[in-house]
Design an enzyme around this catalytic site. Structure first.
Site, PDB file in Angstrom:
ATOM      1  N   ASP A 128      64.976  45.342  40.885  1.00  0.00           N
ATOM      2  CA  ASP A 128      65.783  44.407  41.539  1.00  0.00           C
ATOM      3  C   ASP A 128      65.098  44.462  42.925  1.00  0.00           C
ATOM      4  O   ASP A 128      64.608  44.590  43.567  1.00  0.00           O
ATOM      5  CB  ASP A 128      67.366  45.391  42.562  1.00  0.00           C
ATOM      6  CG  ASP A 128      67.925  44.330  42.856  1.00  0.00           C
ATOM      7  OD1 ASP A 128      68.147  43.119  43.141  1.00  0.00           O
ATOM      8  OD2 ASP A 128      69.156  44.858  43.817  1.00  0.00           O
ATOM      9  N   HIS A 135      70.505  38.452  54.614  1.00  0.00           N
ATOM     10  CA  HIS A 135      71.047  40.286  53.920  1.00  0.00           C
ATOM     11  C   HIS A 135      70.159  40.688  54.248  1.00  0.00           C
ATOM     12  O   HIS A 135      70.580  41.895  55.261  1.00  0.00           O
ATOM     13  CB  HIS A 135      71.656  40.050  52.243  1.00  0.00           C
ATOM     14  CG  HIS A 135      71.202  41.549  52.433  1.00  0.00           C
ATOM     15  ND1 HIS A 135      72.994  41.880  52.242  1.00  0.00           N
ATOM     16  CD2 HIS A 135      70.694  42.548  51.598  1.00  0.00           C
ATOM     17  CE1 HIS A 135      72.725  43.303  51.674  1.00  0.00           C
ATOM     18  NE2 HIS A 135      71.499  43.696  51.164  1.00  0.00           N
ATOM     19  N   GLU A 200      76.861  43.167  44.862  1.00  0.00           N
ATOM     20  CA  GLU A 200      75.796  42.321  45.513  1.00  0.00           C
ATOM     21  C   GLU A 200      75.829  41.065  45.195  1.00  0.00           C
ATOM     22  O   GLU A 200      75.280  40.935  43.993  1.00  0.00           O
ATOM     23  CB  GLU A 200      74.894  42.881  45.744  1.00  0.00           C
ATOM     24  CG  GLU A 200      74.852  44.333  46.658  1.00  0.00           C
ATOM     25  CD  GLU A 200      73.491  45.016  46.421  1.00  0.00           C
ATOM     26  OE1 GLU A 200      72.477  44.739  46.110  1.00  0.00           O
ATOM     27  OE2 GLU A 200      72.814  45.707  47.799  1.00  0.00           O
ATOM     28  N   GLU A 202      73.821  37.985  43.791  1.00  0.00           N
ATOM     29  CA  GLU A 202      72.165  38.091  43.391  1.00  0.00           C
ATOM     30  C   GLU A 202      72.338  36.847  42.152  1.00  0.00           C
ATOM     31  O   GLU A 202      73.198  36.766  41.945  1.00  0.00           O
ATOM     32  CB  GLU A 202      72.273  39.207  42.974  1.00  0.00           C
ATOM     33  CG  GLU A 202      71.845  40.441  44.237  1.00  0.00           C
ATOM     34  CD  GLU A 202      70.632  41.602  44.349  1.00  0.00           C
ATOM     35  OE1 GLU A 202      70.657  41.712  42.963  1.00  0.00           O
ATOM     36  OE2 GLU A 202      71.561  42.206  44.361  1.00  0.00           O
ATOM     37  N   ASP A 234      75.237  43.285  41.590  1.00  0.00           N
ATOM     38  CA  ASP A 234      74.434  44.839  41.946  1.00  0.00           C
ATOM     39  C   ASP A 234      75.354  45.890  42.438  1.00  0.00           C
ATOM     40  O   ASP A 234      75.580  45.711  43.591  1.00  0.00           O
ATOM     41  CB  ASP A 234      72.841  44.659  42.764  1.00  0.00           C
ATOM     42  CG  ASP A 234      72.040  45.914  42.566  1.00  0.00           C
ATOM     43  OD1 ASP A 234      72.595  46.711  42.310  1.00  0.00           O
ATOM     44  OD2 ASP A 234      71.612  45.599  43.963  1.00  0.00           O
ATOM     45  N   ARG A 238      77.678  52.308  48.750  1.00  0.00           N
ATOM     46  CA  ARG A 238      76.968  52.570  50.342  1.00  0.00           C
ATOM     47  C   ARG A 238      76.851  54.257  50.182  1.00  0.00           C
ATOM     48  O   ARG A 238      76.313  54.559  50.991  1.00  0.00           O
ATOM     49  CB  ARG A 238      77.498  52.205  51.030  1.00  0.00           C
ATOM     50  CG  ARG A 238      78.022  50.436  50.820  1.00  0.00           C
ATOM     51  CD  ARG A 238      76.213  49.904  50.130  1.00  0.00           C
ATOM     52  NE  ARG A 238      76.706  48.166  50.564  1.00  0.00           N
ATOM     53  CZ  ARG A 238      76.344  47.701  49.128  1.00  0.00           C
ATOM     54  NH1 ARG A 238      74.312  48.513  49.931  1.00  0.00           N
ATOM     55  NH2 ARG A 238      76.314  46.293  49.121  1.00  0.00           N
ATOM     56  N   GLN A 241      74.517  55.906  48.040  1.00  0.00           N
ATOM     57  CA  GLN A 241      72.877  55.210  49.283  1.00  0.00           C
ATOM     58  C   GLN A 241      72.248  56.122  49.952  1.00  0.00           C
ATOM     59  O   GLN A 241      71.556  55.697  50.104  1.00  0.00           O
ATOM     60  CB  GLN A 241      73.709  53.861  48.503  1.00  0.00           C
ATOM     61  CG  GLN A 241      72.360  52.709  49.636  1.00  0.00           C
ATOM     62  CD  GLN A 241      72.379  51.363  49.376  1.00  0.00           C
ATOM     63  OE1 GLN A 241      73.394  50.860  49.133  1.00  0.00           O
ATOM     64  NE2 GLN A 241      71.438  50.668  49.440  1.00  0.00           N
ATOM     65  N   LYS A 254      72.848  52.491  42.648  1.00  0.00           N
ATOM     66  CA  LYS A 254      73.186  51.712  42.275  1.00  0.00           C
ATOM     67  C   LYS A 254      73.173  51.445  40.466  1.00  0.00           C
ATOM     68  O   LYS A 254      73.383  50.336  39.832  1.00  0.00           O
ATOM     69  CB  LYS A 254      71.359  50.715  42.343  1.00  0.00           C
ATOM     70  CG  LYS A 254      71.782  50.617  43.816  1.00  0.00           C
ATOM     71  CD  LYS A 254      72.142  49.215  44.130  1.00  0.00           C
ATOM     72  CE  LYS A 254      71.356  49.096  46.320  1.00  0.00           C
ATOM     73  NZ  LYS A 254      72.061  47.723  46.296  1.00  0.00           N
ATOM     74  N   THR A 258      75.535  47.446  36.312  1.00  0.00           N
ATOM     75  CA  THR A 258      74.581  46.125  37.408  1.00  0.00           C
ATOM     76  C   THR A 258      75.575  44.855  36.370  1.00  0.00           C
ATOM     77  O   THR A 258      75.177  44.682  34.772  1.00  0.00           O
ATOM     78  CB  THR A 258      73.289  45.762  36.580  1.00  0.00           C
ATOM     79  OG1 THR A 258      72.828  46.639  37.411  1.00  0.00           O
ATOM     80  CG2 THR A 258      73.494  44.505  37.745  1.00  0.00           C
ATOM     81  N   GLU A 376      78.426  43.754  54.753  1.00  0.00           N
ATOM     82  CA  GLU A 376      78.319  42.828  55.510  1.00  0.00           C
ATOM     83  C   GLU A 376      79.358  42.105  55.985  1.00  0.00           C
ATOM     84  O   GLU A 376      79.590  42.183  57.400  1.00  0.00           O
ATOM     85  CB  GLU A 376      77.543  41.830  55.563  1.00  0.00           C
ATOM     86  CG  GLU A 376      75.984  42.201  54.849  1.00  0.00           C
ATOM     87  CD  GLU A 376      75.507  41.032  54.011  1.00  0.00           C
ATOM     88  OE1 GLU A 376      74.790  41.081  52.465  1.00  0.00           O
ATOM     89  OE2 GLU A 376      74.890  40.111  54.280  1.00  0.00           O
TER      90      GLU A 376
HETATM   91 MN    MN Z   1      70.425  44.488  44.915  1.00  0.00          MN
END
Ligand code: MN
Length: 429
Positions: A128, A135, A200, A202, A234, A238, A241, A254, A258, A376
């Site tokens: 990734d 971002h 996420e 992507e 993804d 948080r 993380q 993560k 996915t 975000e």
């Molecule tokens: Mn990602």
């Protein structure tokens, strides 16, 4: 960079009626995927709301392709050359546009609504990246207001090695992960279900031909190693993380899941939608020579519109429409192109293999309409959003369903789409 041919002709139509005007799968798209056929998995091509069974029609195709197209995954096919991929696309376009073939092919169409889809390949490795500059800036600003981007960002396409075993095709449930969390006010971590589950937005790159260990892919040849693209979510915890990521980067926050969309949208199908890379802002360093290619500068960006929607249990019960979380164009968000990603990944001699998956990193637009994560959108949880049901969200709750969609439009071309990539959050086990 190859050129347009008759498969891109906007006037070409199919005898499969649902293909004509289909928002995702007109005859100009022709993506490959793997679907469940009886007891087996089989390779098919999406056309309108149908799938053409490629193993079943192999006698109508080049005999040299038969073995690869009769497998339960696309790995063997993706190992072939771009010329083969282009020749198959031309053959399928011819067969599906010429009514003379209708009688022989129609028995080998199956409705997409009648089958389940599988991952298109057996994924050997998943990497990734982090090339969405808005971002990276938005997230960096939450931690380092004065210097959102690290000093290496404009020199190095940043990435980390992900986990292939937990990549699933769209529709797979999102089991809320548990893990070590330590809220700022706590003195000790606990092991408990994540409270800050996020998505996420992507794009995924599917690697076609590989490269030998020790042999970097020159950037001018990188396009020949990218078989196609998909939507990729993804999923990210948080709170896990924040506690685990230093000093070695993402890990259990993560790799619990996915999600990818099932169809490989080929590099050939995307040709009419390529654009120049956005000019680097004044003062940014030029890419090092191994990452610089004039043709890539001219055509390295992809004009793909992306939308993320959410529905909650309460919204579905009340019959409320999907709520749009993000809406924007990915090409404007990628500081590094797909070719630069592949060239960089292999620049130390690392070998890529057919069916490897590479994520771009979260793609957010420069403005607030297209932010690709709740981290975000809710500003790290400080600014919850209100949904049409009156519910508030900073992060995902059980029952929430996220759907990513993507499509391409350009003048003189027929619109094509990626299909969708969905997942519904279910309680921790
Ligand atoms: Mn990602």
């Amino acid at each position: 960079m190859t050129t347009l041919d008759e498969t891109h002709d906007p006037l070409r139509t199919s005898w499969v009626d649902s293909a004509n005007g289909h928002p995702d799968f007109p005859i100009q798209n022709l993506p490959l995927g793997v679907f469940q056929r009886g007891d087996d998995a089989a390779i098919g091509c999406a056309i309108g709301d149908q799938i053409l069974d490629l193993a079943a029609i192999a006698p109508l195709l080049d005999p040299a392709w038969q073995r690869a197209l009769s497998q339960p995954t696309l790995n063997s096919w993706l190992a072939r050359t771009p010329a083969d991929e282009r020749a198959l696309r031309r053959r399928l376009s011819g067969l599906l546009s010429d009514p003379a073939h209708r009688a022989s092919l129609e028995p080998h169409l199956v409705a997409q609504s009648a089958v389940t889809m599988h991952l298109p390949v057996q994924i050997g490795d998943f990497t990734d990246f982090y090339v969405g500059i808005h971002h990276a800036t938005n997230v960096g600003r939450q931690f380092r207001p004065d210097q959102p981007l690290m000093p290496n960002y404009k020199y190095v396409p940043i990435g980390y090695h992900g986990r292939a075993s937990s990549v699933r095709v769209s529709g797979h449930p999102v089991i809320r992960p548990s893990g070590q969390r330590k809220p700022p006010e706590a003195t000790e971590p606990t092991y408990s279900p994540s409270r800050r589950l996020d998505y996420e937005l992507e794009l995924g790159l599917w690697i076609g031909r590989g490269n030998a260990l020790g042999s970097p892919v020159p950037i001018a040849e990188a396009g020949g190693h990218i078989a196609g693209y998909c939507l990729l979510n993804d999923w990210s915890a948080r709170d896990l993380q924040a506690w685990e990521y230093q000093p070695l980067g993402p890990f259990l926050a993560k790799n619990f899941l996915t999600s990818v969309s099932p169809w490989i949208i080929s590099a050939d199908a995307l040709l009419p939608f390529r654009k120049p890379m956005p000019p680097r802002p004044a003062g940014d360093p030029a890419p090092l020579p191994y990452l610089d290619d004039p043709a890539d500068r001219e055509q390295g960006a992809l004009g793909i519109s992306l939308i993320v929607t959410i529905s909650t249990e309460a919204m579905r019960t009340a019959g409320l429409p999907l709520h749009i979380l993000s809406n924007g164009e990915a090409s404007a968000a990628m500081y590094w192109s797909a070719a630069q990603i592949v060239a960089h990944h292999s620049s130390n001699g690392c070998n890529l293999s057919p069916g490897d998956l590479i994520g771009t990193g979260t793609l957010s637009t420069a403005d607030a309409t297209g932010q690709g994560s709740l981290l975000e959108i809710s500003q790290g949880g400080k600014a919850p959003i209100t949904l049409p049901s009156g519910e508030q969200r900073s992060f995902l709750e059980d029952g929430d369903e996220l759907t990513l969609t993507g499509w391409c439009e350009a003048s003189g071309a027929v619109r094509i789409g990626f299909g969708s990539c969905s997942g519904r959050v279910v309680p921790s086990r």
